[in-house]
Every structure is written in structure tokens, then in C-alpha cells.
Design an enzyme around this catalytic site. Structure first.
Site, short mmCIF file in Angstrom:
data_model
loop_
_atom_site.label_atom_id
_atom_site.label_comp_id
_atom_site.label_asym_id
_atom_site.label_seq_id
_atom_site.Cartn_x
_atom_site.Cartn_y
_atom_site.Cartn_z
N ALA A 23 0.85 -1.21 0.00
CA ALA A 23 0.00 0.00 0.00
C ALA A 23 0.88 1.25 0.00
O ALA A 23 0.62 2.22 -0.73
CB ALA A 23 -0.92 -0.01 1.23
N SER A 125 -7.09 -11.84 9.43
CA SER A 125 -7.34 -12.51 10.70
C SER A 125 -7.20 -14.00 10.49
O SER A 125 -7.81 -14.56 9.58
CB SER A 125 -8.76 -12.23 11.20
OG SER A 125 -9.07 -13.11 12.27
N ILE A 126 -6.41 -14.64 11.34
CA ILE A 126 -6.23 -16.08 11.17
C ILE A 126 -7.55 -16.84 11.39
O ILE A 126 -7.67 -17.99 11.04
CB ILE A 126 -5.12 -16.64 12.08
CG1 ILE A 126 -5.49 -16.56 13.55
CG2 ILE A 126 -3.80 -15.94 11.81
CD1 ILE A 126 -4.58 -17.41 14.43
N ASP A 127 -8.55 -16.15 11.99
CA ASP A 127 -9.83 -16.81 12.21
C ASP A 127 -10.58 -17.12 10.90
O ASP A 127 -11.45 -17.99 10.88
CB ASP A 127 -10.73 -15.93 13.09
CG ASP A 127 -10.25 -15.87 14.52
OD1 ASP A 127 -9.48 -16.75 14.93
OD2 ASP A 127 -10.63 -14.93 15.24
N LYS A 154 1.79 -36.08 16.05
CA LYS A 154 1.36 -37.42 15.60
C LYS A 154 2.49 -38.44 15.76
O LYS A 154 2.24 -39.60 16.08
CB LYS A 154 0.93 -37.36 14.12
CG LYS A 154 -0.48 -36.83 13.96
CD LYS A 154 -0.90 -36.81 12.52
CE LYS A 154 -1.48 -38.15 12.09
NZ LYS A 154 -2.35 -38.03 10.93
N MET A 169 -6.38 -21.89 17.71
CA MET A 169 -7.10 -20.64 17.94
C MET A 169 -8.47 -20.64 17.26
O MET A 169 -8.72 -21.43 16.34
CB MET A 169 -6.27 -19.46 17.47
CG MET A 169 -5.27 -19.01 18.53
SD MET A 169 -4.50 -17.46 18.10
CE MET A 169 -3.76 -17.06 19.69
N ARG A 171 -11.71 -18.22 18.81
CA ARG A 171 -12.65 -17.93 19.90
C ARG A 171 -14.08 -18.23 19.46
O ARG A 171 -14.84 -18.87 20.15
CB ARG A 171 -12.55 -16.44 20.25
CG ARG A 171 -12.25 -16.13 21.67
CD ARG A 171 -12.10 -14.66 21.85
NE ARG A 171 -11.53 -14.00 20.65
CZ ARG A 171 -11.16 -12.74 20.61
NH1 ARG A 171 -11.31 -11.99 21.67
NH2 ARG A 171 -10.65 -12.20 19.53
N GLU A 222 -10.42 -23.19 20.21
CA GLU A 222 -10.37 -22.73 21.61
C GLU A 222 -11.74 -22.35 22.18
O GLU A 222 -11.98 -22.51 23.37
CB GLU A 222 -9.40 -21.55 21.76
CG GLU A 222 -9.80 -20.31 21.01
CD GLU A 222 -8.85 -19.14 21.26
OE1 GLU A 222 -8.61 -18.38 20.33
OE2 GLU A 222 -8.38 -18.97 22.39
#
Ligand code: ATP
Ligand code: F6P
Ligand code: MG
Length: 319
Positions: A23, A125-127, A154, A169, A171, A222
Site C-alpha cells: 500500500a 485474521s487467522i480466524d 502425531k 485458535m 474464539r 479454543e
């Protein structure tokens, strides 16, 4: 437009630096000055910013996190806080703003837009809980981090005949859990969006145990339950020796993947071009491989629709 601002807000993620760099360089190439606010909306409220130059953004593309830093700001959630933010933008001569962050940050960007600030949002966002983009920034790198860790676990799980509950992660979002379950061959994913039945989980593991599979991986988002409780349930029901691993913030850092470097570079460029073209109140996104753009108003009230299908796939493959 002669001067624009950039900030990163909410949880950091890999690829934010690529966006800032792209940017900044796009704007400077178009003769537009750029300021970078530190620590998201908090920096905007404090007047904490730096003048961005080509040199300032050199050497950051390959680094995780965000060199402008990020934060969550309670003050910005208030009307008074946002009025102060708008005043500050006027005082510093900032005519447009690029907000790089998750769903909360994009809600904040929409609030500024409604107060007359030309804003473009970048989903980061990793979500991966933001609609109108196939992928948000940082998701690919986080998934790569997770699968590396789960593959390691494993190995030790199979050496000791153990079941592991691995907390990732999310929420309110099960994306990382369901996707990493598919990508690692985990037996079960537990996510906040879908009610899970502990008896169903234990039955499935018991059947597999009786068939001779003496280790198991359960991936838990989580926000979907307590890892230790689930591990205890499995131990009680099957007699499996169980362990819990919480991957925590390890997931959010690290050098961005090629995908996130390219996505961040494309998003940063597109965000500036949109601002300069007079577009505002929109979010750039990735739609079927192409850069797309959607009104923030629409984005923030929409839910991502692909998760159910992918979670079902994780179930089929975990049998
Ligand atoms: N509804 C809202 N109105 C105004 N500002 C908001 C709103 N929601 C969030 N914000 C602002 O955005 C900041 C970041 O939001 P939040 O903590 O939800 O993270 P996020 O951007 O969703 O990122 P992530 O979920 O990936 O951590 C908040 O601290 C707040 O300052
Ligand atoms: O510890 P922090 O920085 O508040 O972030 C935790 C939250 O942020 C997210 O990682 C998204 O970035 C959520 O999944 C998680 O619950
Ligand atoms: Mg969020």
C-alpha cells in the site's frame, strides 16, 4: 487525495507487513503521502504515527506480525473515541484510511466511514471469519504452522499409543480447527459453530481403537470447549492415555507463506487504487482468485458459508 493513513488492528497475522509495504509503495508511486498509525486505533487516538517512505517499508515483507504493531482499543468503541479519531485524521491532513484487521476492526472501519471518513478495509485474521473473501490474510501461514505442529505430535502420539487433544485458535471460529483436521488426517474436529456430542466422539474413537488404531488426534477450536475436560472424557470412556497441547500464539507468527505474501501485496495495492478511485466504505477481498470489493456494510452482517461443508468433510475423512 494527497495523503492517506494505514493501520493494523486486532490480532496480528503474517502478511500484514506485505500489505503495508504494498500500500505504501503503491501510494508513493502515485504521488500520495502515507502515514502509518502505530498500534491500530489506539495509535490513531494517541496521535502516534510515522511518515512512511519506501525505505521505511524495506526488509519487512518476509517478517511475521506487523511492524506498525497492533492493538485492541476500548476507547475507539465509544462515540467520543471515534469523534476524536476523526478529528485527528483531519488535523493530520489524512484524507483516506486503510484498515487492515479482522471482523472487529472492519466494524470500526465502517463506523468511521459512516462519520464521513473515506475508508477501505483489508481482511486480516487467522480466524478466517470474514465473508466476501475466500481467504483473509494470515490464514494460510497459520494453517501451515498448525500442520507442522500436529505432524510432530502425531509422531509421538503413535510412539506411545496416546490420544492428543490439540487446541488451536478460534474464539468464535472453527475454520482453523476443521481445515487443519482435514490437512493432518485428524480423527475429530470440535468447533464452536457445531454442537458436538462427547458420546459420539468417544464411540468413534472406541470403534477405531477396537479396529487397532491405538492413537488419535482431536483438534479443538479454543472457543468450543475445555481441552482437558475432553481429554479426561476420552480417558474415562476408552482408557486411552491422553495428553493436551495448546498451540496458542505460536500459530499467529512466523514468516508469511508465499500465499500470504502475494495476497498481502495484492490487497495493499488494490486498497490504495480503490481509495484513489473514490471508492469508500468497502473491503477488498479474494473471490475465486480475483481481487473483489464489497461494501463494509454488507460484509459485517454476513456470515461465511463454506465452513459447514468443510467441517462435514473433516468428519467423513476422520472415520
Ligand atoms: N463494533 C465496533 N465498533 C467500533 N469499533 C470496533 C467494533 N468492534 C471492534 N472495534 C475495534 O476494533 C478493534 C479490534 O477488534 P477485535 O478485537 O474484534 O479484533 P479483530 O479485528 O476482529 O481481529 P481478530 O479477531 O483477528 O483478533 C477493537 O479493539 C475495537 O477498537
Ligand atoms: O490473545 P489475543 O491477542 O487477544 O488474541 C486471541 C484471539 O485472537 C485470535 O487469534 C484471532 O487473531 C482468536 O482466534 C483468539 O481468540
Ligand atoms: Mg475477530
Amino acid at each position: 487525495m494527497k495523503r492517506i493513513g494505514i493501520l493494523t488492528s486486532g490480532g496480528d497475522c503474517s502478511g500484514m507487513n506485505a500489505t503495508i509495504r504494498s500500500a505504501t509503495r503503491t501510494a508513493l508511486a502515485r504521488g500520495v503521502q502515507v502515514v502509518g498509525f502505530r498500534k491500530g486505533y489506539a495509535g490513531l487516538l494517541k496521535g502516534d504515527f510515522i511518515e512512511m517512505t519506501t525505505r521505511e517499508v524495506a526488509g519487512i515483507l518476509h517478517r511475521g506480525g506487523t511492524f506498525l504493531q497492533s492493538a485492541r482499543s476500548e476507547e475507539f468503541r465509544t462515540v467520543l473515541g471515534r469523534e476524536k479519531a476523526v478529528r485527528h485524521l483531519q488535523d493530520y491532513g489524512v484524507e483516506g484510511l486503510i484498515v487492515i484487521g479482522g471482523d472487529g476492526s472492519l466494524n470500526g472501519a465502517l463506523a468511521l466511514h459512516k462519520m464521513g471518513v473515506p475508508v477501505i478495509g483489508v481482511p486480516a485474521s487467522i480466524d478466517n471469519d470474514i465473508a466476501f473473501t475466500d481467504m483473509a490474510l494470515g490464514v494460510d501461514t497459520a494453517l501451515n504452522n498448525i500442520i507442522y505442529a500436529v505432524d510432530c505430535i502425531k509422531d509421538t502420539a503413535s510412539s506411545h499409543d496416546r490420544a492428543f487433544v490439540i487446541e488451536v485458535m478460534g474464539r468464535n471460529s472453527g475454520y482453523l480447527a476443521s481445515m487443519s483436521a482435514i490437512a493432518t488426517g485428524a480423527e475429530y474436529a470440535i468447533i464452536p459453530e457445531v454442537e458436538y456430542d462427547v458420546a459420539d466422539l468417544c464411540n468413534q474413537l472406541r470403534r477405531r481403537y477396537e479396529e487397532g488404531r491405538s492413537n488419535a488426534i482431536i483438534i479443538l477450536a479454543e472457543g468450543a470447549g475445555r481441552a482437558q475436560n475432553i481429554a479426561d472424557n476420552i480417558k474415562d470412556a476408552i482408557g486411552f492415555e491422553t495428553r493436551v497441547t495448546v498451540l496458542g500464539h505460536y500459530q499467529r507468527g512466523g514468516a508469511p507463506s508465499v500465499f500470504d505474501r502475494l495476497l498481502g501485496s495484492r490487497f495493499g495495492n488494490a486498497a490504495v487504487e480503490q481509495l484513489l478511485a473514490g471508492e469508500m466504505g468497502k473491503m477488498v477481498g479474494l473471490c475465486c482468485g480475483e481481487i473483489c470489493s464489497t461494501l463494509l456494510e454488507t460484509v459485517v452482517v454476513s456470515e461465511k458459508t463454506t465452513l459447514d461443508e468443510l467441517h462435514e468433510l473433516s468428519k467423513i475423512l476422520g472415520i
